[in-house]
Design a protein around this motif. Structure first.
Motif, PDB file in Angstrom:
ATOM      1  N   THR A 203      34.360  10.004  -3.636  1.00  0.00           N
ATOM      2  CA  THR A 203      35.125  10.856  -2.902  1.00  0.00           C
ATOM      3  C   THR A 203      34.714  12.531  -2.579  1.00  0.00           C
ATOM      4  N   HIS A 204      34.265  13.006  -3.724  1.00  0.00           N
ATOM      5  CA  HIS A 204      33.649  14.535  -3.843  1.00  0.00           C
ATOM      6  C   HIS A 204      32.073  14.599  -3.485  1.00  0.00           C
ATOM      7  N   LEU A 205      31.520  13.534  -4.017  1.00  0.00           N
ATOM      8  CA  LEU A 205      30.006  13.911  -4.165  1.00  0.00           C
ATOM      9  C   LEU A 205      28.972  13.001  -3.280  1.00  0.00           C
ATOM     10  N   CYS A 206      29.754  12.301  -2.394  1.00  0.00           N
ATOM     11  CA  CYS A 206      28.966  11.209  -1.790  1.00  0.00           C
ATOM     12  C   CYS A 206      28.037  11.823  -0.610  1.00  0.00           C
ATOM     13  N   ALA A 207      28.348  12.882  -0.119  1.00  0.00           N
ATOM     14  CA  ALA A 207      27.438  13.486   1.015  1.00  0.00           C
ATOM     15  C   ALA A 207      26.066  14.069   0.157  1.00  0.00           C
ATOM     16  N   GLN A 208      26.577  14.716  -0.861  1.00  0.00           N
ATOM     17  CA  GLN A 208      25.369  15.323  -1.686  1.00  0.00           C
ATOM     18  C   GLN A 208      24.590  14.259  -2.270  1.00  0.00           C
ATOM     19  N   LEU A 209      24.886  13.136  -2.667  1.00  0.00           N
ATOM     20  CA  LEU A 209      24.297  12.173  -3.219  1.00  0.00           C
ATOM     21  C   LEU A 209      23.522  11.467  -2.094  1.00  0.00           C
ATOM     22  N   LEU A 210      24.119  11.246  -0.958  1.00  0.00           N
ATOM     23  CA  LEU A 210      23.342  10.525   0.316  1.00  0.00           C
ATOM     24  C   LEU A 210      21.957  11.525   0.579  1.00  0.00           C
ATOM     25  N   ALA A 211      22.164  12.747   0.636  1.00  0.00           N
ATOM     26  CA  ALA A 211      21.267  13.644   1.290  1.00  0.00           C
ATOM     27  C   ALA A 211      20.170  13.880   0.190  1.00  0.00           C
ATOM     28  N   ALA A 212      20.197  13.671  -0.997  1.00  0.00           N
ATOM     29  CA  ALA A 212      19.273  13.817  -2.217  1.00  0.00           C
ATOM     30  C   ALA A 212      18.512  12.227  -2.030  1.00  0.00           C
ATOM     31  N   CYS A 213      19.202  11.248  -1.953  1.00  0.00           N
ATOM     32  CA  CYS A 213      18.701  10.028  -1.783  1.00  0.00           C
ATOM     33  C   CYS A 213      17.590   9.772  -0.503  1.00  0.00           C
ATOM     34  N   GLN A 214      18.226  10.378   0.718  1.00  0.00           N
ATOM     35  CA  GLN A 214      17.442  10.358   1.846  1.00  0.00           C
ATOM     36  C   GLN A 214      16.052  11.426   2.007  1.00  0.00           C
ATOM     37  N   SER A 215      16.301  12.145   1.020  1.00  0.00           N
ATOM     38  CA  SER A 215      15.002  12.982   1.085  1.00  0.00           C
ATOM     39  C   SER A 215      13.860  12.524   0.429  1.00  0.00           C
ATOM     40  N   VAL A 216      14.273  11.624  -0.474  1.00  0.00           N
ATOM     41  CA  VAL A 216      12.959  10.936  -1.041  1.00  0.00           C
ATOM     42  C   VAL A 216      12.811   9.468  -0.387  1.00  0.00           C
ATOM     43  N   ASP A 217      13.607   8.963   0.491  1.00  0.00           N
ATOM     44  CA  ASP A 217      13.536   7.655   1.129  1.00  0.00           C
ATOM     45  C   ASP A 217      14.462   7.504   2.537  1.00  0.00           C
ATOM     46  N   ALA A 218      13.873   7.929   3.451  1.00  0.00           N
ATOM     47  CA  ALA A 218      14.593   8.014   4.644  1.00  0.00           C
ATOM     48  C   ALA A 218      15.145   6.524   5.117  1.00  0.00           C
ATOM     49  N   GLY A 219      14.860   5.478   4.374  1.00  0.00           N
ATOM     50  CA  GLY A 219      15.351   4.218   4.678  1.00  0.00           C
ATOM     51  C   GLY A 219      16.771   4.017   4.420  1.00  0.00           C
ATOM     52  N   ILE A 220      17.190   4.985   3.345  1.00  0.00           N
ATOM     53  CA  ILE A 220      18.515   4.760   2.700  1.00  0.00           C
ATOM     54  C   ILE A 220      19.522   5.445   3.769  1.00  0.00           C
ATOM     55  N   ASP A 221      20.540   4.452   4.179  1.00  0.00           N
ATOM     56  CA  ASP A 221      21.540   5.110   5.127  1.00  0.00           C
ATOM     57  C   ASP A 221      22.830   4.887   4.488  1.00  0.00           C
ATOM     58  N   GLU A 222      22.970   4.316   3.265  1.00  0.00           N
ATOM     59  CA  GLU A 222      24.470   4.377   2.453  1.00  0.00           C
ATOM     60  C   GLU A 222      24.106   4.149   0.973  1.00  0.00           C
ATOM     61  N   VAL A 223      25.053   4.831   0.367  1.00  0.00           N
ATOM     62  CA  VAL A 223      24.823   4.997  -1.312  1.00  0.00           C
ATOM     63  C   VAL A 223      26.403   4.393  -1.582  1.00  0.00           C
ATOM     64  N   VAL A 224      26.427   3.136  -2.197  1.00  0.00           N
ATOM     65  CA  VAL A 224      27.503   2.768  -2.750  1.00  0.00           C
ATOM     66  C   VAL A 224      27.766   2.916  -4.436  1.00  0.00           C
ATOM     67  N   VAL A 225      28.798   3.549  -4.691  1.00  0.00           N
ATOM     68  CA  VAL A 225      28.828   3.801  -6.127  1.00  0.00           C
ATOM     69  C   VAL A 225      30.406   2.739  -6.541  1.00  0.00           C
ATOM     70  N   SER A 226      29.747   1.713  -7.595  1.00  0.00           N
ATOM     71  CA  SER A 226      30.964   0.903  -8.001  1.00  0.00           C
ATOM     72  C   SER A 226      31.074   1.236  -9.622  1.00  0.00           C
ATOM     73  N   ALA A 227      32.315   0.779  -9.947  1.00  0.00           N
ATOM     74  CA  ALA A 227      32.237   0.525 -11.614  1.00  0.00           C
ATOM     75  C   ALA A 227      31.673  -0.455 -12.206  1.00  0.00           C
ATOM     76  N   GLY A 228      31.209  -0.242 -13.388  1.00  0.00           N
ATOM     77  CA  GLY A 228      30.485  -1.209 -14.025  1.00  0.00           C
ATOM     78  C   GLY A 228      31.474  -2.195 -14.724  1.00  0.00           C
ATOM     79  N   ALA A 229      31.101  -3.471 -15.156  1.00  0.00           N
ATOM     80  CA  ALA A 229      31.734  -4.546 -15.456  1.00  0.00           C
ATOM     81  C   ALA A 229      32.345  -4.186 -17.002  1.00  0.00           C
TER      82      ALA A 229
END
Length: 229
Positions: A203-229
């Protein structure tokens, strides 16, 4: 300490002091650190605009200068951003390369143990801060959280290094606990310790998270965060 930018009167001497500090530091470290710092020194010497206090060079040109591929450039630049030696001042966009500046204060802080090997004059010059009220103390990282382990070289590890340096508060509180679960094409899947944790990040950090990931790998277009089992 030399906390002013290497600009204006006396700038030439400050530039050489900065390069000397980095080189001396590298020569006292292992091979991987030596290569990383040598690459930065070469890039700064060849392409840094001291008048603008800016580095504005495309990844393809850096790759050619370093004799590596662009994937290596992304990884090495992420490491330098992660430790605060390079600071992103303008994100890259279509038709425009990213712009950086040197994190002078951080470089000096990290290289301080090697100053004495250059000589007492050098150590005194870099340690002797002028009493002009312009010296700003280095900001503490959130709770002094240690940097992430980059040994696996994954896109998430490199993105964490950037977040640790550029968003220490959110990293310490929320992003540090995320674990890489897998990758499917352009989708990077991360695991959070709880449903609440996962929901907050999405909800709050998705955009910041995606920007950081894309800065090291332009092939990332989505970051999905789910709860552990």
């Amino acid at each position: 300490m030399l906390n002013t930018r290497p600009l204006g009167r006396g700038a030439a001497a400050r530039k050489y002091d900065l390069l000397t500090a980095m080189g001396t530091h590298a020569l006292g470290q292992g091979r991987s650190e030596q290569v990383l710092v040598l690459r930065l020194i070469t890039l700064v010497t060849a392409r840094y605009s001291w008048a603008r206090d800016a580095l504005c060079v495309g990844q393809r040109e850096i790759a050619r200068l370093w004799s590596v591929d662009e994937r290596t450039v992304k990884r090495e630049m992420a490491k330098l951003r992660g430790r605060g030696w390079l600071e992103l001042t303008r994100a890259g966009a279509r038709g425009r390369v990213a712009e950086y500046r040197l994190g002078v204060e951080r470089i000096l802080e990290d290289t301080r143990p090697g100053w004495s090997r250059v000589g007492p004059d050098f150590e005194h010059r870099l340690s002797d801060a002028p009493d002009d009220g312009k010296v700003v103390p280095l900001p503490l990282r959130a709770a002094q959280v240690p940097p992430p382990d980059l040994s696996d070289g994954s896109e998430w590890a490199l993105a964490q290094a950037i977040l640790h340096a550029e968003a220490p508060g959110p990293y310490a509180s929320w992003l540090r606990a995320l674990r890489r679960e897998g990758r499917s094409g352009g989708r990077l899947m991360l695991c959070a310790p709880s449903r609440f944790h996962a929901a907050y990040v999405q909800t709050h950090l998705c955009a910041q998270l995606l920007a950081a990931c894309q800065s090291v790998d332009a092939g990332i277009d989505e970051v999905v965060v789910s709860a552990g089992a």
